[in-house]
Design a protein around this motif. Structure first.
Motif, PDB file in Angstrom:
ATOM      1  N   SER A   1      -9.574  10.279  -7.670  1.00 61.45           N
ATOM      2  CA  SER A   1      -8.991  11.655  -6.557  1.00 61.45           C
ATOM      3  C   SER A   1      -8.001  10.792  -5.350  1.00 61.45           C
ATOM      4  CB  SER A   1      -9.706  11.932  -6.445  1.00 61.45           C
ATOM      5  OG  SER A   1     -10.857  11.604  -6.053  1.00 61.45           O
ATOM      6  N   GLY A   2      -7.877   9.187  -5.473  1.00 63.76           N
ATOM      7  CA  GLY A   2      -7.572   8.443  -5.077  1.00 63.76           C
ATOM      8  C   GLY A   2      -8.608   8.018  -3.635  1.00 63.76           C
TER       9      GLY A   2
ATOM     10  N   GLY B   1       3.819  16.065  -0.131  1.00 63.17           N
ATOM     11  CA  GLY B   1       3.561  14.256  -0.488  1.00 63.17           C
ATOM     12  C   GLY B   1       4.173  13.470  -0.388  1.00 63.17           C
ATOM     13  N   PRO B   2       3.894  12.048  -0.520  1.00 64.17           N
ATOM     14  CA  PRO B   2       4.542  11.232  -0.747  1.00 64.17           C
ATOM     15  C   PRO B   2       5.078  10.889  -2.230  1.00 64.17           C
ATOM     16  CG  PRO B   2       2.349  10.652  -0.224  1.00 64.17           C
ATOM     17  CD  PRO B   2       2.375  12.480  -0.126  1.00 64.17           C
ATOM     18  N   ALA B   3       6.630  10.540  -1.877  1.00 63.75           N
ATOM     19  CA  ALA B   3       7.285  10.219  -3.652  1.00 63.75           C
ATOM     20  C   ALA B   3       6.359   9.621  -4.579  1.00 63.75           C
ATOM     21  CB  ALA B   3       8.539   9.759  -3.167  1.00 63.75           C
TER      22      ALA B   3
ATOM     23  N   PRO C   1       1.121  -1.448   0.018  1.00 68.30           N
ATOM     24  CA  PRO C   1      -0.007   0.375  -0.032  1.00 68.30           C
ATOM     25  C   PRO C   1       0.610   1.318   0.160  1.00 68.30           C
ATOM     26  CG  PRO C   1      -0.337  -1.063   1.586  1.00 68.30           C
ATOM     27  CD  PRO C   1       0.679  -2.339   1.425  1.00 68.30           C
ATOM     28  N   PRO C   2       0.355   2.476  -0.963  1.00 68.46           N
ATOM     29  CA  PRO C   2       1.010   3.623  -0.903  1.00 68.46           C
ATOM     30  C   PRO C   2       0.862   4.137   0.710  1.00 68.46           C
ATOM     31  CG  PRO C   2      -0.659   3.731  -2.213  1.00 68.46           C
ATOM     32  CD  PRO C   2      -0.623   2.522  -1.712  1.00 68.46           C
ATOM     33  N   THR C   3       2.173   4.875   0.769  1.00 68.66           N
ATOM     34  CA  THR C   3       1.495   6.202   1.676  1.00 68.66           C
ATOM     35  C   THR C   3       0.728   6.586   1.003  1.00 68.66           C
ATOM     36  OG1 THR C   3       3.751   6.351   2.229  1.00 68.66           O
ATOM     37  CG2 THR C   3       3.115   7.964   3.517  1.00 68.66           C
ATOM     38  N   LEU C   4      -0.537   7.923   1.994  1.00 71.81           N
ATOM     39  CA  LEU C   4      -1.605   8.372   1.947  1.00 71.81           C
ATOM     40  C   LEU C   4      -0.839   9.290   1.643  1.00 71.81           C
ATOM     41  CD1 LEU C   4      -4.210   6.906   3.912  1.00 71.81           C
ATOM     42  CD2 LEU C   4      -3.740   6.572   1.616  1.00 71.81           C
ATOM     43  N   THR C   5      -1.199  10.775   0.523  1.00 79.03           N
ATOM     44  CA  THR C   5      -1.162  11.880   0.632  1.00 79.03           C
ATOM     45  C   THR C   5      -1.987  12.490   2.331  1.00 79.03           C
ATOM     46  OG1 THR C   5      -3.736  12.186  -0.784  1.00 79.03           O
ATOM     47  CG2 THR C   5      -1.567  11.547  -1.523  1.00 79.03           C
ATOM     48  N   ALA C   6      -1.760  13.523   2.421  1.00 75.87           N
ATOM     49  CA  ALA C   6      -1.896  14.144   3.839  1.00 75.87           C
ATOM     50  C   ALA C   6      -4.087  14.552   3.903  1.00 75.87           C
ATOM     51  CB  ALA C   6      -1.920  15.720   3.428  1.00 75.87           C
ATOM     52  N   ASP C   7      -4.397  14.776   2.348  1.00 70.21           N
ATOM     53  CA  ASP C   7      -5.957  14.828   2.281  1.00 70.21           C
ATOM     54  C   ASP C   7      -6.203  13.051   2.032  1.00 70.21           C
ATOM     55  OD1 ASP C   7      -6.376  17.380   1.337  1.00 70.21           O
ATOM     56  OD2 ASP C   7      -5.420  16.586  -0.676  1.00 70.21           O
ATOM     57  N   GLN C   8      -5.805  12.420   1.845  1.00 71.45           N
ATOM     58  CA  GLN C   8      -6.263  10.561   2.481  1.00 71.45           C
ATOM     59  C   GLN C   8      -6.356  11.102   3.448  1.00 71.45           C
ATOM     60  OE1 GLN C   8      -3.865   8.520  -0.974  1.00 71.45           O
ATOM     61  NE2 GLN C   8      -5.627   7.988  -2.180  1.00 71.45           N
ATOM     62  N   GLN C   9      -4.989  10.806   4.113  1.00 79.14           N
ATOM     63  CA  GLN C   9      -4.794  10.514   5.777  1.00 79.14           C
ATOM     64  C   GLN C   9      -5.714  10.783   6.679  1.00 79.14           C
ATOM     65  OE1 GLN C   9      -1.921   8.527   6.587  1.00 79.14           O
ATOM     66  NE2 GLN C   9      -3.129   8.400   8.528  1.00 79.14           N
TER      67      GLN C   9
ATOM     68  N   LEU D   1     -12.350  14.953  -0.707  1.00 83.22           N
ATOM     69  CA  LEU D   1     -11.282  14.672  -1.515  1.00 83.22           C
ATOM     70  C   LEU D   1     -10.876  16.025  -2.312  1.00 83.22           C
ATOM     71  CD1 LEU D   1     -10.736  10.839  -1.804  1.00 83.22           C
ATOM     72  CD2 LEU D   1      -9.233  12.453  -0.645  1.00 83.22           C
ATOM     73  N   PRO D   2      -9.678  16.822  -2.657  1.00 84.68           N
ATOM     74  CA  PRO D   2     -10.025  17.802  -3.429  1.00 84.68           C
ATOM     75  C   PRO D   2      -9.570  17.711  -5.170  1.00 84.68           C
ATOM     76  CG  PRO D   2      -8.203  17.520  -2.189  1.00 84.68           C
ATOM     77  CD  PRO D   2      -8.906  16.368  -1.486  1.00 84.68           C
ATOM     78  N   ARG D   3     -10.118  18.144  -5.768  1.00 85.35           N
ATOM     79  CA  ARG D   3     -10.635  17.801  -6.758  1.00 85.35           C
ATOM     80  C   ARG D   3      -9.106  17.880  -7.512  1.00 85.35           C
ATOM     81  NH1 ARG D   3     -14.229  22.188  -8.851  1.00 85.35           N
ATOM     82  NH2 ARG D   3     -13.729  24.227  -7.411  1.00 85.35           N
ATOM     83  N   ARG D   4      -8.208  16.665  -8.121  1.00 79.94           N
ATOM     84  CA  ARG D   4      -7.730  17.253  -9.078  1.00 79.94           C
ATOM     85  C   ARG D   4      -7.255  14.816  -8.393  1.00 79.94           C
ATOM     86  NH1 ARG D   4      -2.762  19.559  -4.369  1.00 79.94           N
ATOM     87  NH2 ARG D   4      -3.462  17.155  -2.762  1.00 79.94           N
ATOM     88  N   ILE D   5      -6.544  15.253  -9.323  1.00 83.58           N
ATOM     89  CA  ILE D   5      -6.538  13.884 -10.609  1.00 83.58           C
ATOM     90  C   ILE D   5      -4.833  12.865  -9.686  1.00 83.58           C
ATOM     91  CG2 ILE D   5      -6.281  11.980 -12.016  1.00 83.58           C
ATOM     92  CD1 ILE D   5      -7.961  14.216 -13.807  1.00 83.58           C
TER      93      ILE D   5
END
Ligand code: ADP
Ligand code: ZN
Ligand code: ZN
Length: 858
Positions: A329-330, A510-512, A271-279, A480-484
């Protein structure tokens, strides 16, 4: 001891009590599928309860078990009562919904001809006799199929009375069984084998085959499936039997599990590290889930079950989450986390997707993250595969089931999570004539509530009703914010494969592993101006130029057509005005044969006007183009382009979706022309342009969800652009560029769409402010259809007057928008009320479709 049984006989309601024979008393439980005697026949039934007493004095003995284990969990029994109550369906139909096809059987009769020559027989009886003479003994179900829409039942009854035909009651055995495969293994020592070899057979060819079998099996330790042996040795079953006869090998049986994921390899990924928004979102869900689970399945309470249980349960929706975020958006990553948490708690999960054939990548992601623990459930599985998956689920051997709406009924014990991806999708609602018109989303939420399970809904364009509830804190709203987003490594691999430089960029904080790309710009092209400039082609000048660009750069484009209701919608080519009903403000539709416009709301007719009432233009007819027409136009304008067509015609064959998509994603075509299906699912890395040929078609339909449906489809289609490696743009062709739905879609502005739509729904008393119910009557004769609709409408109005339910009204009867389907005229009545089902509960509505919470009123 007595068992309360729901008997599987058509049009039977209520339950029956049976005495439990000695031998079954210790074993029988609620949820068992049993055979029982029923008015002189044998029938199947489901045990819904056990008791020490029976309300009737005379009870028959229950006969036996169809399956040694209960076929329904207590929670499922409980849910079936709720579905039956809510969607006005019979309990046995709701229970059957949860059983694998082929396991449950309706009782039937077998009719056999004795005397073919009957002078006294009337024409109806004659046709039954002819059929039985031609085809031999037939079951009731077969007569029904052979003589549709005739009154064969009284005819055959009369023939039985006359002694010309006999009737025998019967119950088909289940058609699904565990599948057993034949295996072979060596049973002699290697020395014995060598000794036997020279005298295996007089035929040299056969001797060689037998020797090959022995050599192959000599290297295997376990019993081997015979198909392997055949493949390795060229031998056949008779050969193996001969070897067994000689005592050299032993044939055996093993139970095979038919698993549709078998044969596909899945590579587990971390599993990838979540972005701040996902977290931030995941923290909310995780905390809530930790407090909820694990807890055992609640026992069904009889009283709760009878009234559908709605009122006796706490309405708190604290376990329901709405994830609102654009495609890409995740959200899926959050589902995967929730799944992981559920499995860690030792609980199980169901993941629903609108249509499994269109979402192979989603399925693969789940299976990859949880290898060996996921089973797929869908209608293209064979009955056997479905039965096996069902049995594995019941035995607790499957932890996650993924599939379309019917997967909700997989018998998973200790369910902790239900995920609904694309929760707004209409595929979640099954409309009549489907026998139980349930809404899978509403049912999932109810099920989760009863189980103390979490329910995760996700969408880029949530259903207005869902969003309203989330805003009102019935559900948790998580934005979730509006981006892909894209995964760095996946992007790199794709870029290498396609030899292009991705336009994604890393996140500042964000995560790499995560990269971002902006939402694609959407351009609205005004088709009225095209006409004024003398361009009558289906491609505007902007689109023409954009397509030339795409082809020159060896990229790909999608041409999208909103097909629904194409040829019936009428509007002005100059001012864009749709021709509307003066009473209802609903667009009127054109009916060719009578050359008339009709309002499907109030049934007003008016002659086809010769000029636009708004601007007096004479160009007021417009018929949308189909996919073939668009393809022709593409070929004429761009002879060098390779095209692929994806619509209901080309995707009819099994596997066609996969084929079309893989052809397109491997760049065997430049342009993909298609309908709704295009909007869903896959990543298409080289697509840089998505064009909507005509955005207006869906908007003009006289349906309370027309605006919502159009916004959703345009947003989804637009979402297909810009998710590729190179970003992209969207061109939307329209005669009404100022329309607020198109404006909102062009600005990716769900909030704007929602605010306006909600205001309108409030004014008109549509959902979410009141619930709707649609009653449809069909008849080949148009006067009969109209008359029956009138009678029932009158009955309902009378009931309204007597019972005075709050905030309830009734529209109709009117002819349906699709007024004649399969040779039958359709009339409808619409009820708007906080509890519309209450108005018709207990009424005999023979020949009517009753649809609670309909997805459309067309
Ligand atoms: P959605 O479900 O909203 O369509 P996804 O979860 O599929 O969005 O995410 C879009 C893409 O971004 C996928 O390819 C996914 O693998 C990737 N992705 C999602 N979350 C992350 C993350 N935290 N780090 C790296 N890549 C991610
Ligand atoms: Zn006009
Ligand atoms: Zn009207």
């Amino acid at each position: 001891m007595f068992a309360e049984v729901v008997v599987n006989v058509a049009s039977l309601t209520g339950t029956f009590h049976y005495a439990i024979p000695e031998g079954l008393q210790a074993r029988l439980r609620a949820g068992h599928l049993v055979t029982v005697p029923f008015s002189g026949r044998r029938a199947q039934g489901v045990v819904v309860g056990l008791s020490d007493t029976s309300p009737v004095r005379e009870t028959k003995d229950l006969e036996g078990l169809v399956d040694p284990e209960p076929v329904l969990t207590p929670a499922q029994l409980d849910l079936a009562y709720w579905i039956a109550h809510t969607y006005l369906a019979s309990l046995i139909d709701c229970l059957t919904l949860m059983l694998p096809p082929g396991l449950s059987k309706k009782a039937d009769s077998l009719f056999t001809l004795i005397e073919p020559n009957a002078e006294s027989a009337n024409p109806g009886q004659q046709s039954v006799l002819r059929l039985l003479k031609g085809r031999g003994p037939l079951r009731g179900r077969q007569l029904e199929r052979a003589l549709p829409k005739t009154n064969w039942r009284p005819a055959v009854e009369a023939l039985v009375r006359k002694g010309l035909v006999t009737r025998q009651s019967m119950l088909e055995p289940p058609t699904v069984h565990p599948k057993h495969i034949r295996t072979a293994r060596l049973s002699a020592t290697l020395t014995q084998v060598e000794q036997a070899k020279p005298s295996l057979s007089r035929s040299p060819a056969k001797a060689a085959r037998l020797a090959a079998v022995l050599d192959f099996l000599a290297n295997e330790f376990e019993p081997v499936e015979v198909s392997w042996v055949y493949a390795e040795s060229g031998a056949n079953l008779q050969d193996l039997k001969d070897l067994a006869e000689l005592g050299l090998i032993e044939l055996g049986e093993a139970e095979a599990v038919r698993d549709s994921l078998a044969g596909q390899e899945f590579v587990p990924i971390e599993p990838p590290t979540l972005t701040a928004d996902q977290q931030r979102i995941w923290d909310v869900i995780r905390q809530r889930m930790e407090r909820m689970g694990p807890h055992p399945d609640p026992p069904p309470s009889r009283e709760k079950m009878r009234d559908g249980g709605r009122n006796s349960l706490p309405m708190s929706g604290m376990g329901v989450f709405l994830l609102h975020g654009v495609t890409g958006s995740g959200k899926t990553e959050i589902y995967l986390r929730a799944l992981d948490e559920t499995l860690k708690q030792g609980r199980r999960a169901i993941v629903l997707v609108p249509e499994i054939a269109l979402t192979p990548q989603t399925v693969r992601r789940f299976a990859t993250r949880f290898p060996g623990r996921v089973a797929v459930w869908h209608s293209q599985l064979s009955d056997g595969e479905r039965y096996d998956t069902w049995r594995r689920a019941r035995a607790g051997k499957v932890e996650v089931v993924i599939g379309p709406r019917s997967a909700l009924f997989a018998p998973l014990p200790n369910l902790g999570l239900i995920v609904l991806d694309e929760e707004h999708d209409e595929a979640y609602k099954q409309d009549p004539p489907f026998i139980v018109p349930y809404h899978a989303r509403e049912t999932a939420i109810e099920y989760a509530r009863r189980l103390g399970a979490a329910c995760l809904l996700g969408s880029a364009t949530p259903d207005v009703v869902t969003y309203y509830r989330a805003r009102n804190r019935d559900y948790h709203l998580l934005e979730l914010p509006r981006r892909i987003m894209g995964h760095t490594q996946a992007l790199r691999e794709q870029a290498e494969r396609y030899h292009v430089e991705p336009h994604y960029h890393p996140l500042a904080d964000g995560p790499a592993d995560a990269q971002m790309i902006d939402l694609p710009p959407v351009e609205l092209v005004d088709l009225r101006q095209e006409l004024r400039a003398g361009n009558t082609s289906i491609f505007s000048r902007r689109l023409q130029a954009a397509l030339e660009e795409v082809l020159k750069r060896h990229e790909q484009a999608i041409l999208f057509l909103n097909r629904r209701g194409t040829a019936t919608y009428v509007f002005c080519r100059d001012c864009g005005e749709a021709l509307k009903c003066a009473n209802c403000e609903m667009p009127m539709t054109y009916h060719g044969p009578e050359k008339q416009l009709q309002c499907h709301h109030c049934n007003t007719h008016r002659a086809q006007p010769t000029q636009c009432p708004n601007c007096r233009s004479k160009r007021i007819k417009y018929f949308g183009a189909g996919t073939e027409k668009v393809e022709e136009a593409v070929k004429a304008n761009f002879p060098q382009a390779n095209t692929l067509r994806w619509d209901a015609d080309t995707a009819r064959l099994r596997g066609a979706h996969d084929l079309i998509l893989s052809q397109f994603s491997s760049h065997q075509a430049d342009l993909l022309i298609g309908t709704q299906m295009i909007a869903k699912g896959l990543d298409l890395p080289l697509v840089t342009l998505v064009a909507v040929i005509s955005a207006d078609v869906g908007l003009g339909l006289p349906d309370y969800r027309a605006a919502e449906r159009t916004f959703q489809i345009l947003t989804q289609v637009a979402g297909r652009a810009g998710r590729g490696l190179l970003g992209g743009r969207v061109i939307v062709q329209t005669y009404m560029p100022e329309h607020h739905i198109l404006q909102a879609a062009a600005h990716h502005d769900y909030a704007e769409f929602y605010a306006r739509e909600l205001r309108q729904r409030k004014e008109l008393g549509y959902p979410p402010f009141r619930r709707m119910m649609r009653l449809v009557y069909r008849h080949p004769n148009s006067e009969r259809a109209e008359a029956e609709a009138g009678v029932v409408a009158q009955q309902l109005r009378l009931r309204l007057k007597q019972e005075k339910p709050p905030a309830t009204d009734l529209v109709g009867p009117t002819p349906c928008f699709f007024g004649k389907v399969a040779g039958e005229h359709r009339w409808q009545i619409i009820v708007r009320s906080p509890d519309p089902a209450a108005l018709v509960r207990g009424m005999m509505l023979k020949g009517w479709y009753v649809d609670v919470d309909p997805m459309s009123t067309l």
